[in-house]
Design an enzyme around this catalytic site. Structure first.
Site, PDB file in Angstrom:
ATOM      1  N   HIS A   1      -9.042   4.242  -1.104  1.00 51.49           N
ATOM      2  CA  HIS A   1      -7.667   3.475  -0.961  1.00 51.49           C
ATOM      3  C   HIS A   1      -7.556   2.514  -2.147  1.00 51.49           C
ATOM      4  CE1 HIS A   1      -4.106   1.987   0.802  1.00 51.49           C
ATOM      5  NE2 HIS A   1      -4.595   1.077   1.417  1.00 51.49           N
TER       6      HIS A   1
ATOM      7  N   CYS B   1       0.775  -1.167  -0.059  1.00 48.87           N
ATOM      8  CA  CYS B   1       0.057   0.004  -0.125  1.00 48.87           C
ATOM      9  C   CYS B   1       0.803   1.331   0.140  1.00 48.87           C
ATOM     10  CB  CYS B   1      -0.922  -0.106   1.189  1.00 48.87           C
ATOM     11  SG  CYS B   1      -1.916  -1.406   1.258  1.00 48.87           S
TER      12      CYS B   1
ATOM     13  N   SER C   1     -11.024   1.521   5.509  1.00 49.70           N
ATOM     14  CA  SER C   1     -10.997   2.111   4.182  1.00 49.70           C
ATOM     15  C   SER C   1     -11.662   1.203   3.385  1.00 49.70           C
ATOM     16  CB  SER C   1      -9.542   2.353   3.766  1.00 49.70           C
ATOM     17  OG  SER C   1      -8.814   1.158   3.730  1.00 49.70           O
TER      18      SER C   1
HETATM   19  N1  COA Z   1     -16.506   2.447   4.190  1.00 46.54           N
HETATM   20  C1  COA Z   1     -17.676   2.831   4.330  1.00 46.54           C
HETATM   21  N2  COA Z   1     -18.677   2.053   3.577  1.00 46.54           N
HETATM   22  C2  COA Z   1     -18.485   0.900   2.930  1.00 46.54           C
HETATM   23  C3  COA Z   1     -17.193   0.607   2.967  1.00 46.54           C
HETATM   24  C4  COA Z   1     -16.058   1.208   3.748  1.00 46.54           C
HETATM   25  N3  COA Z   1     -15.032   0.856   4.184  1.00 46.54           N
HETATM   26  N4  COA Z   1     -16.835  -0.517   2.499  1.00 46.54           N
HETATM   27  C5  COA Z   1     -18.016  -1.027   1.605  1.00 46.54           C
HETATM   28  N5  COA Z   1     -18.945   0.261   2.125  1.00 46.54           N
HETATM   29  C6  COA Z   1     -20.648   0.284   1.895  1.00 46.54           C
HETATM   30  C7  COA Z   1     -20.536  -0.102   0.179  1.00 46.54           C
HETATM   31  O1  COA Z   1     -20.751   1.164  -0.601  1.00 46.54           O
HETATM   32  C8  COA Z   1     -21.869  -0.555   0.322  1.00 46.54           C
HETATM   33  O2  COA Z   1     -22.864   0.470   0.389  1.00 46.54           O
HETATM   34  P1  COA Z   1     -24.490   0.238  -0.014  1.00 46.54           P
HETATM   35  O3  COA Z   1     -25.081  -0.791   0.233  1.00 46.54           O
HETATM   36  O4  COA Z   1     -25.132   1.548  -0.028  1.00 46.54           O
HETATM   37  O5  COA Z   1     -24.093   0.041  -1.663  1.00 46.54           O
HETATM   38  C9  COA Z   1     -22.109  -1.318   1.661  1.00 46.54           C
HETATM   39  O6  COA Z   1     -21.007  -0.874   2.482  1.00 46.54           O
HETATM   40  C10 COA Z   1     -21.672  -2.747   1.428  1.00 46.54           C
HETATM   41  O7  COA Z   1     -20.405  -2.882   0.545  1.00 46.54           O
HETATM   42  P2  COA Z   1     -19.795  -4.162   0.425  1.00 46.54           P
HETATM   43  O8  COA Z   1     -18.682  -3.684  -0.842  1.00 46.54           O
HETATM   44  O9  COA Z   1     -20.585  -5.432   0.252  1.00 46.54           O
HETATM   45  O10 COA Z   1     -18.580  -4.374   1.477  1.00 46.54           O
HETATM   46  P3  COA Z   1     -17.766  -5.507   1.994  1.00 46.54           P
HETATM   47  O11 COA Z   1     -18.506  -6.339   3.116  1.00 46.54           O
HETATM   48  O12 COA Z   1     -17.632  -6.484   0.812  1.00 46.54           O
HETATM   49  O13 COA Z   1     -16.539  -4.903   2.222  1.00 46.54           O
HETATM   50  C11 COA Z   1     -14.972  -4.335   4.003  1.00 46.54           C
HETATM   51  C12 COA Z   1     -16.298  -4.091   3.555  1.00 46.54           C
HETATM   52  C13 COA Z   1     -14.556  -3.467   5.066  1.00 46.54           C
HETATM   53  C14 COA Z   1     -14.441  -5.863   4.181  1.00 46.54           C
HETATM   54  C15 COA Z   1     -13.958  -3.666   2.824  1.00 46.54           C
HETATM   55  O14 COA Z   1     -14.286  -2.535   2.389  1.00 46.54           O
HETATM   56  C16 COA Z   1     -12.414  -3.981   3.123  1.00 46.54           C
HETATM   57  O15 COA Z   1     -11.962  -5.051   2.726  1.00 46.54           O
HETATM   58  N6  COA Z   1     -11.847  -2.863   3.496  1.00 46.54           N
HETATM   59  C17 COA Z   1     -10.584  -2.789   3.946  1.00 46.54           C
HETATM   60  C18 COA Z   1      -9.516  -2.888   2.764  1.00 46.54           C
HETATM   61  C19 COA Z   1      -8.110  -3.160   2.869  1.00 46.54           C
HETATM   62  O16 COA Z   1      -7.897  -4.191   3.873  1.00 46.54           O
HETATM   63  N7  COA Z   1      -7.022  -2.179   2.564  1.00 46.54           N
HETATM   64  C20 COA Z   1      -5.735  -2.433   2.747  1.00 46.54           C
HETATM   65  C21 COA Z   1      -5.516  -1.945   4.016  1.00 46.54           C
HETATM   66  S1  COA Z   1      -3.809  -2.376   4.469  1.00 46.54           S
END
Ligand code: COA
Length: 382
Positions: free
Chosen positions: A330, A83, A205
Site C-alpha cells: 500500500h 490514501c 497493510s
Molecule cells: N503485514 C505482514 N508483515 C508485515 C507487515 C504487514 N502489514 N508489516 C511489517 N511486516 C513484517 C516485515 O516484513 C518484517 O518481517 P521480517 O522480520 O521477516 O523482515 C516484520 O513484519 C517487522 O517489520 P517492521 O517494519 O518492523 O514492522 P512494524 O512493526 O514497524 O510495522 C505495522 C508494522 C503494522 C505497524 C505497519 O506495517 C503499519 O503501520 N501498517 C499500517 C499502514 C497504514 O496505516 N496505512 C494507511 C492505512 S489508512
C-alpha cells in the site's frame, strides 16, 4: 461527455524499494505505460500522491515528475486525497478526456514511504487533528475502533477478520508485483503481534514504496494504442465526516455507499452486475465494511463472505484478486491506480493465475483515511 478508455498500464513491484527514489518509481511505471501503448506524447498528466512533502521532503511534484519523464511543458497536476489520491487522479484524468479538453492523458500514482519518515505520524495527518490525532490515536487505532463497533453490532468474529487476510495473502502469492508473496494461515494471523486490539500485524497493510500508471484516451481513438481497450463506464466520488465520532454509525462507511451509488447510477448497473472488484483493505475490517457499503453483501455479512470463500478467487464475487493492499502492498498514492491495473488485466484476460473466468465488468474502490473520502470506478470489457 465522451466515452473514455484505459489503453495501457505500467507498474513497479511494491515493497521496500531502498534503491529507488520517488522520481525513479514514477518514471519506471509511467514509461512502461507509455511503451505498452507506443505513445510518445501526452496532453496532460495527473499525479496521485498523498504526501511527498512529509515522506521525502519533496512538494510540487507534478512539474518535477513530468520533467523527469521528458515531458517538460506538459499540463500536469498533483491530486491529493490521502490514501485515495490514486483513485482521485484517475477521476481527474477521466473527466479531462470525457470533457474533450484532452485526448491522451496519463494518470499515475506514486509514494515513497520507506525513506526514514515517521510513517505512522505522516499517515495520521490524514485524520482529524483536533478530534483524533491530538488525543493520540493513529490509523490502526481508528480501524480497531471500527472493528470493535462491527463486532458488537453484527457479531463479527476474530476468525472473520483473519479470513480476509488469509484470502488476500493467498491471492497475493500469485501476484509477481506483490510485496508479500507468501500464504498465511488463520492461526498465524490470529497469533501475530498485536498492533491495536483487535487488529494484529497480519490484519494490517504494510508500509510500501511503489508507483503505477495508466494511459487514457477517448474510446474512439483507443485502437490506435491497443487492440484490447477497457472502457471506464462510471466514476463516483463522495466524502463523509473526517472524525469517526461524528459519524452516524462508525461501522458503516457512508462515503463508500454514496460514491458507489453514484457510480452504479452512472453505469446503469446494480451491484449484482459486477464480476470482480478491487477494494481498499488497508486493514482487514476495512474490506468487510467496504463490501457491505458497496452492497455486495448485506450489512453485517462482510466477514462471513471471506470466511465462506464467497469473495475468494473461484467464489461468487472475487474481491482483491491482486492480493489487495494487505498482500500486494500500500504505497498510498499509488494504490488507487494499482487497483485499476488489476481490473484492466482481469477484463483483458491477462491476469494469469489470478484470472477471474469471463470477467466483463469490474469495480475499483479507493478510500482516504478512515473513510472520509471514497472513489469508485466501474470498468467494462470492450
Ligand atoms: N503485514 C505482514 N508483515 C508485515 C507487515 C504487514 N502489514 N508489516 C511489517 N511486516 C513484517 C516485515 O516484513 C518484517 O518481517 P521480517 O522480520 O521477516 O523482515 C516484520 O513484519 C517487522 O517489520 P517492521 O517494519 O518492523 O514492522 P512494524 O512493526 O514497524 O510495522 C505495522 C508494522 C503494522 C505497524 C505497519 O506495517 C503499519 O503501520 N501498517 C499500517 C499502514 C497504514 O496505516 N496505512 C494507511 C492505512 S489508512
Amino acid at each position: 461527455m465522451r466515452e473514455v478508455a484505459v489503453v495501457s498500464a505500467g507498474m513497479t513491484p511494491f515493497g521496500e524499494l531502498w534503491r529507488h527514489s520517488l522520481r525513479d518509481l514514477f518514471v519506471e511505471a509511467s514509461l512502461e505505460a507509455l511503451r505498452n501503448a507506443r505513445a510518445d506524447s501526452v496532453d496532460a498528466v495527473y499525479v496521485g500522491n498523498m504526501s511527498g512533502g512529509q515522506f521525502v521532503g519533496q512538494e510540487h511534484l507534478a512539474p518535477l515528475l513530468v520533467d523527469q519523464l521528458g515531458f517538460r511543458g506538459v499540463a500536469a497536476t498533483r491530486v491529493e486525497s490521502a490514501c485515495a489520491s490514486g483513485g482521485a487522479a484517475l477521476r481527474a484524468a477521466f473527466l479531462d478526456v470525457a470533457s474533450g479538453m484532452s485526448d491522451v492523458v496519463l494518470a499515475a500514482g506514486v509514494e515513497k514511504m520507506n525513506d526514514g519518515a515517521d510513517v505512522t505520524g505522516v499517515l495520521a495527518s490524514a485524520a482529524d487533528q483536533e478530534a483524533e490525532v491530538y488525543h493520540g490515536v493513529t490509523f490502526p487505532g481508528l480501524y480497531a475502533m471500527i472493528a470493535r463497533a462491527h463486532m458488537e453490532q453484527h457479531g463479527t468474529t476474530l476468525e472473520d477478520l483473519a479470513a480476509v487476510s488469509v484470502k488476500n495473502h493467498r491471492h497475493g502469492a500469485l501476484n509477481p508485483k506483490a510485496q508479500f508473496r507468501q500464504e498465511v494461515t488463520l492461526e498465524q494471523v490470529m497469533n501475530s503481534s498485536l498492533v491495536a486490539d483487535p487488529l494484529r500485524l497480519l490484519h494490517c497493510s504494510p508500509v510500501s514504496d511503489g508507483a503505477a500508471a495508466v494511459l487514457l484516451c477517448p474510446l474512439s481513438r483507443a485502437k490506435e494504442f491497443t487492440d484490447r481497450p477497457v472502457r471506464i463506464r462510471a466514476s463516483g466520488l463522495a466524502t463523509s465526516s473526517m472524525a469517526l465520532a461524528e459519524r452516524r454509525d462508525p461501522a458503516f462507511l457512508d462515503a463508500v455507499r454514496l460514491s458507489a451509488s453514484r457510480a452504479y447510477k452512472m453505469a446503469g448497473l446494480s451491484p449484482s452486475g459486477i464480476d470482480v472488484a478491487e477494494v481498499h483493505d488497508c486493514f482487514s475490517i476495512a474490506e468487510i465494511c467496504v463490501i457491505e457499503a458497496l452492497c455486495f453483501v448485506e450489512p453485517g455479512r462482510g466477514g462471513q463472505a471471506a470466511r465462506t470463500g464467497e469473495t475468494a478467487l473461484g467464489g461468487r464475487l472475487p474481491v482483491n484478486p491482486s492480493g489487495g493492499l494487505k498482500s500486494k502492498g500500500h504505497p498510498v498514492g499509488a494504490t488507487g491506480i494499482a487497483q485499476v491495473i488489476e481490473i484492466f488485466d482481469q477484463l483483458r484476460g491477462a491476469a494469469g493465475e489470478r484470472q477471474v473466468a469471463d470477467a466483463a465488468i469490474g469495480l475499483t474502490q479507493n478510500m482516504g483515511g478512515s473513510g472520509a473520502s471514497s472513489v469508485v470506478h466501474i470498468f467494462e470489457r470492450v
